[in-house]
Design a protein around this motif. Structure first.
Motif, PDB file in Angstrom:
ATOM      1  N   HIS A 192      56.363  17.947 -62.077  1.00  0.00           N
ATOM      2  CA  HIS A 192      56.920  18.094 -63.147  1.00  0.00           C
ATOM      3  C   HIS A 192      55.925  17.088 -64.198  1.00  0.00           C
ATOM      4  O   HIS A 192      55.294  16.321 -63.691  1.00  0.00           O
ATOM      5  N   GLU A 193      55.889  17.428 -65.502  1.00  0.00           N
ATOM      6  CA  GLU A 193      55.252  16.861 -66.649  1.00  0.00           C
ATOM      7  C   GLU A 193      56.147  16.316 -67.524  1.00  0.00           C
ATOM      8  O   GLU A 193      57.074  16.904 -68.104  1.00  0.00           O
ATOM      9  N   ASP A 194      56.285  14.729 -67.479  1.00  0.00           N
ATOM     10  CA  ASP A 194      57.086  14.153 -68.548  1.00  0.00           C
ATOM     11  C   ASP A 194      56.294  13.774 -69.881  1.00  0.00           C
ATOM     12  O   ASP A 194      55.336  13.097 -69.692  1.00  0.00           O
ATOM     13  N   THR A 228      61.048  16.870 -69.807  1.00  0.00           N
ATOM     14  CA  THR A 228      60.382  17.138 -68.640  1.00  0.00           C
ATOM     15  C   THR A 228      60.408  18.546 -68.372  1.00  0.00           C
ATOM     16  O   THR A 228      61.241  19.379 -69.027  1.00  0.00           O
ATOM     17  N   SER A 274      60.162  19.300 -74.002  1.00  0.00           N
ATOM     18  CA  SER A 274      59.306  18.359 -73.956  1.00  0.00           C
ATOM     19  C   SER A 274      58.162  18.334 -74.957  1.00  0.00           C
ATOM     20  O   SER A 274      57.688  19.212 -75.379  1.00  0.00           O
ATOM     21  N   ALA A 324      63.535  11.668 -68.842  1.00  0.00           N
ATOM     22  CA  ALA A 324      62.255  11.355 -67.853  1.00  0.00           C
ATOM     23  C   ALA A 324      60.899  10.971 -68.611  1.00  0.00           C
ATOM     24  O   ALA A 324      60.407  10.196 -68.182  1.00  0.00           O
ATOM     25  N   GLY A 325      60.688  11.747 -69.766  1.00  0.00           N
ATOM     26  CA  GLY A 325      59.528  11.417 -70.565  1.00  0.00           C
ATOM     27  C   GLY A 325      59.688  10.477 -71.696  1.00  0.00           C
ATOM     28  O   GLY A 325      59.012  10.195 -72.532  1.00  0.00           O
TER      29      GLY A 325
END
Length: 155
Positions: free
Chosen positions: A95-97, A79, A116, A59-60
């Motif tokens: 969430h944080e990517d 993520t 991540s 995702a990131g």
């Protein structure tokens, strides 16, 4: 006989999978079929080897260099939960990517998890079962443990 047939079926599955994902996997050596979420956010260099049961959650974004080995059961997660405002986010589950960068000539041992925001330097070896939570900055070094820490430099 049964083993030979099983190997042939696996090679056929890999050939089909590789042809369906040719743009991403054209210079990659597959020994198993990886599970890739967001394949459009993955970049893999040439001569990289991917073994069975590898999981890439991109995702990131995930960038993998040349001549990298992802051993059996490697999990790479770009993520995770955003912890900046936990009092609110424990209910929202946002969430944080954050991208992951793996340099050239890295060997990731069996069942390693990479989280991540990590960057891994050139020539690093990560021991089996390790969890990488922070960047591995020393090139040509062995890292191991939970969380992964530098054990020694490699000759």
């Amino acid at each position: 006989m049964i083993y030979t047939i099983t190997v042939l079926i696996l090679k056929l599955k890999i050939l089909i999978y590789k042809s369906l994902n040719y743009k991403l996997l054209n210079k990659v050596i597959l020994h198993g079929i990886p599970k890739i979420v967001y394949p459009q956010r993955v970049s893999i260099g040439s001569s990289t080897r991917i073994n069975p049961r590898v999981f890439l959650q991109a995702a990131g974004g995930i960038t993998i260099g040349n001549n990298v080995t992802l051993s059996y059961g490697v999990t790479i997660l770009s993520t995770g939960y955003c912890l900046k405002n936990w009092s609110t986010n424990k209910y929202l589950k946002e969430h944080e990517d954050i991208p992951i960068y793996i340099s050239d000539d890295v060997w990731v041992g069996a069942n390693v998890t990479i989280l991540s925001g990590v960057a891994i330097s050139e020539g690093v070896v990560i021991a089996a079962g390790s969890v990488v939570t922070k960047s591995l900055d020393c090139p040509n070094s062995l890292y191991a443990g939970i969380p992964a820490k530098k054990i020694r430099e490699l000759p």
